[in-house]
Structures are given as structure tokens and as C-alpha cells.
Design an enzyme around this catalytic site. Structure first.
Site: not given
Length: 536
Positions: A246, A280
Site C-alpha cells: 500500500e 494515504c
């Protein structure tokens, strides 16, 4: 993401951790002696065999002890996250501590339903005597390398996910947030797990990841920057070690003219400035339909100006500090470059203590207009409290602008029209699209998290995260004890004809009597061959 704020204590091997908001020492720790890593991973592998033999019910009992510890020590956990990461205690409680309790509860209670064996339906008469059962086998020893922006909730969610799937865990937290890693140790210790099943290794990212590869860790879950993710992929190629990556996002927020602008601007403030923009999945760029653009910017400017940033002393701030000086410098560079190319800062948050602000890594919440896709602030991950806003005319233009990115983690659509929301949401290139909301699904244990393009590979959280923690394994067996399959030796013209009859029985269609005839001829040959003796 940058390295830690650490200073070695003179004359010892221990190190001190500092608050990025105040510069104060908040703790000290001993780095792991890397020569011990082979032994630690060997112990983990031994403990995993014991742990994986336990039932889901037994594992559940242990994991729920972690949940109870988190609830009992919620304020202590929020405090250490706030001190070491820089976010406010409200932010730490809402986005770190509460999701951890939710995760422990969800995985403990739902893992069995996701990972229990299940039967596959048969597809053809050729395999009438076969049964298929799917199993999910634990990976073994799982490595988790976690970031500093959510130093508790990101690694802990993956820890409990891996444990409930039957794995041992080797955790490496960011160097900037080692004290939060030590807090995770205490949470896990409350579960009374087999010795060695969970290991927290403290050291540089490169040294620890290399040690994981060299000592045969079965999979690595990494959350961090795109360049580091690519380096890990290069390392993983040598051993074909699977990875879940990720790697960040440049997440768009698309606001249509029929949107509730009060909710949309509130959502932009939350998803853009929360955690000082170091999310994020947070809003990194906003596109607003031209008819409501001016009103949207006006409302968002007022709310940005009303925000208070500074060190959290008495729950009197809305936004804390950034976590590293290096990241603050990136944010400053993006903003300054945009200003140099014609952008405008419309509003910023205000400091509650200008003198105290000089001691920490603070950056004000910043609203910008006059931006375009030639600017870094609209192209690269800023990872800070900056909201650049552009206008668009049509739905197609909005989708094209939103998809014009190398990343595809999250996105959001803001409209009262449900049909439009679903249509645009499906067209946006991102692993998660929320309607009239943004960012929060990371806190939902049941929802998958991840994206594509340079946002990474694989998924964590929920059913898909649990599946990533296992190997799918098929068990195939006969219902009745047959001696041969139709396609086994010896071969003859009759074998060839039977295979044709099977094909035509399944797919030829047409005359039902011909289908029946093919089926009878097939069974007339197949059953004697399967259950009869091969005469030699």
C-alpha cells in the site's frame, strides 16, 4: 516517508524518541541486535505451528483479550500516539485507538466465516464422481513493515488479521514511531500468545526487510512510499516472496453542482487536514463544478481559517504537527512551486501558540486555488495539510481530471443524485470510492483497503485482507472408490468417442433426444471403465 527523529544516547546502545510537536523526549528504547533475527524468525516459525493447530474459537478468545486491553488503556494509547506522531489526542483516539478495538473484535468473530473450508459445485458430468473442497492455509511467518502516519491502527489491524488467519507475525514499525510499536507489544502481550508468535524488530527499514527476505519470511505487508515499495519488489524477486503493497495516493474529491456544500466543505476539511494531511487515503485534490465553485471555495476558506493548529495541551487544537521535518519540507516545496507558477493561497489555519509552534514540525492547513495539472501539488503525493481546488464543467471532464494520476487508492463523489454517484464512482480509477464522504472506510474492519497503479498491490482489511494472509488450497477426492478415470489408460476408439459424447452432452444443445442418447452411451462406457478392472 522520512527517517526518524532520533538521537543516540552517548555511551550506550539505547536511543531516545522525541515528540515532533514539542521536541521533548518521550521515551527510549534498544534497537534489535540484527544478528539475532535468524533465531527470532525460527522461534516464530515454531510457535506458528502450535498456533495454527488451534481452532478459530481458541484464537478468538486470545484476540478478544487484545480488544479488552485497548478499551481499558484507550487514553494511554491515544496519548502515546499523539506524542510520537504529532496528531491531536482526539485524532489519535478516533483514527487509531477506536479502529484497533473494532479490528480486534471483527477479525476475532468473523475470521472463521471467511476462512472455513467450503465445497465447490461440480461443473460437468465428466467429474460426477469428484468433490472439491477449498481450504485456506496460513502463510506461516508474515512480515509487517508499517509507516509513521498511522503508527498504531495500520500495523495492529494487519497483526490481528494475520494472527486470526493462523500466522506468526514479525513487525517492524517506522523508526519515527518506535514507542507506539512498544505499545503494540503491550497490547499483544495481553493475549497470552505462544512464546515467539509475535516479534517486534527495531532497526532500519533496509536492514530489517533484507533480514526478512534472507530468513524466509513467507510474505511481507508493506505500507509506505512508492520508491521503497519498488525496491522491495526488486528484493522479493530473488526469492519470489509475495508482497502486499500500500504505497499512497493522490486522492481526488469530485463535487457536483447539486452537492450539499455544507457537508462537502466539512468533509474536505476532515479528509484533507486530518492528521496534518498525512493520510494515504485523504483528499489531495478537489474538483468542483463551475456553477458552485465560488461558493464552495468561500465556505471552505472560512472553515480553513477557523482551524487551530499547534501542540495538543488541553484539547484546544484541531490539527497537530506533521511527523517529520522531511515531509514538511516536501509540503513547503509543493506549495511554493505552485505559488511560483500562478497559484494562490486563499486561507490558512491559525496557530494557538506561535512561539511553541517554532519547536515542532507544524504546517498550517492551506487552501489553494489557481492550480492546474502541470503543478506538483496536483501531480505528486503532497502528504500534508494542503487542499488545491480546480473547477470543471462536465461530468466527463471531472472523471478525466480525477483519473489523470499515477495513483489509484481512494476517491469521493459528492452529489445528491444517487444514480450519478454510482455512475461516476464506477468510472473513477481507485480501490475505494465513497459517496458524500471520504477517508473513513480505513476504519471499517469489514471493508477492503488498497488500490492499483502506483498505489500498490493487494488488499488489506476485511474478507480480502484475511484471504491475503493465506494460501488457497484445493482438496479433490472421489465420492465412490473408482479404479480409473475415463481419460486414463488404456486408450481406444471407444475412449475417444466417449469424450466426444461427454462434450456433446454438455454443450451441443439442439435435440433433447440426441442429448439423452449421448449421455446414455457415455455412461455405458464410463462407468464400467471407472469401476471395472483393467484386464492385462
Amino acid at each position: 516517508m522520512s527517517e526518524t527523529i532520533l538521537q543516540e544516547r552517548t555511551g550506550t546502545g539505547s536511543k531516545q524518541a522525541f515528540s515532533p510537536a514539542t521536541g521533548e523526549v518521550i521515551g527510549q528504547y534498544e534497537p534489535t541486535d540484527m544478528s539475532h533475527v535468524p533465531e527470532l524468525i525460527a522461534r516464530a516459525r515454531k510457535a506458528q505451528k502450535e498456533w495454527s493447530s488451534l481452532s478459530f474459537r481458541q484464537r478468538k478468545k486470545q484476540i478478544l483479550k487484545m480488544r479488552d486491553y485497548i478499551v481499558e488503556h484507550a487514553e494511554e494509547l491515544a496519548d502515546i500516539v499523539s506524542k510520537e506522531n504529532g496528531k491531536s489526542r482526539v485524532d489519535a483516539l478516533a483514527t487509531e485507538v477506536v479502529p484497533c478495538a473494532l479490528a480486534a473484535n471483527w477479525y476475532a468473530k468473523r475470521a472463521k466465516g471467511v476462512l472455513k473450508p467450503f465445497k465447490l459445485a461440480s461443473s460437468t458430468i465428466l467429474f460426477f464422481n469428484k468433490k472439491n473442497e477449498m481450504m485456506h492455509v496460513p502463510l506461516g511467518v508474515v512480515g509487517i513493515i508499517s509507516p509513521w502516519n498511522y503508527p498504531l491502527s495500520i500495523p495492529f489491524g494487519e497483526v490481528v488479521m494475520g494472527l486470526m488467519a493462523g500466522n506468526a507475525i514479525v513487525l517492524k514499525v517506522a523508526g519515527t514511531t518506535v514507542m507506539v510499536g512498544k505499545a503494540i507489544e503491550k497490547i499483544v502481550a495481553a493475549a497470552d500468545l505462544p512464546s515467539g508468535l509475535f516479534t517486534h524488530i527495531i532497526g532500519s527499514g533496509g536492514a530489517v526487510s533484507t533480514a526478512m527476505f534472507e530468513n524466509g519470511v513467507d510474505k511481507i505487508f508493506f505500507t509506505g512510499s512508492v520508491p521503497t515499495g519498488k525496491e522491495l519488489m526488486k528484493q522479493a524477486a530473488d526469492t519470489l516472496t509475495p508482497l502486499s503493497l500500500e504505497l499512497g495516493g493522490k486522492d481526488p474529491m469530485v463535487v457536483f453542482e447539486d452537492a450539499d456544500l455544507e457537508r462537502a466543505t466539512n468533509g474536505a476539511v476532515w479528509a484533507g487536514y486530518q492528521n496534518a494531511g498525512q493520510s494515504c487515503g485523504g483528499v489531495e485534490r478537489i474538483y468542483v463544478q463551475e456553477k458552485v465553485y465560488d461558493r464552495f471555495v468561500e465556505l471552505l476558506a472560512k472553515k480553513t481559517s477557523a482551524l487551530r493548529h499547534g501542540p495538543d495541551r488541553d484539547f484546544d487544537v484541531d490539527m497537530g504537527s506533521m511527523t517529520t521535518e522531511a515531509q514538511r519540507n516536501i509540503v513547503h516545496r509543493h506549495v511554493q512551486s505552485a505559488l511560483d507558477h500562478g497559484a494562490t493561497v486563499v486561507a490558512t489555519s491559525h496557530s494557538i501558540d506561535a512561539e511553541a509552534e517554532q519547536k515542532g514540525y507544524f504546517y498550517p492547513a492551506t487552501l489553494m486555488t489557481g492550480v492546474n495539472h502541470s503543478m506538483d501539488v496536483m501531480r505528486e503525493e503532497t502528504f500534508g495539510p494542503v487542499l488545491p481546488v480546480m473547477k470543471f464543467k462536465t461530468e466527463q471532464e471531472a472523471v478525466e481530471l480525477a483519473n489523470d494520476s499515477t495513483m489509484a487508492l481512494t476517491s469521493s463523489v459528492w452529489t445528491k443524485n444517487k444514480r450519478r454517484a454510482r455512475r461516476v464512482g464506477a468510472a473513477l480509477q481507485s480501490g475505494v470510492t465513497t459517496v458524500n464522504d471520504h477517508l473513513y472506510t480505513h476504519g471499517q474492519s469489514e471493508t477492503p483497503w488498497g488500490g492499483w497503479k502506483e498505489s500498490g498491490i493487494g488488499r488489506t482489511h476485511g474478507k480480502f485482507g484475511l484471504l491475503e494472509m493465506t494460501h488457497p488450497k484445493l482438496i479433490n477426492y472421489d465420492i465412490l472408490p473408482a479404479r480409473r478415470n475415463l481419460w486414463w489408460h488404456p486408450f481406444s476408439r471407444r475412449t475417444y468417442d466417449a469424450l466426444l459424447q461427454a462434450l456433446r452432452f454438455n454443450y451441443a444443445g439442439g435435440n433433447p433426444f440426441r442429448k439423452l442418447s449421448n449421455g446414455l452411451k457415455l455412461m455405458g462406457y464410463m462407468i464400467p471403465k471407472m469401476f471395472g478392472r483393467w484386464k492385462v
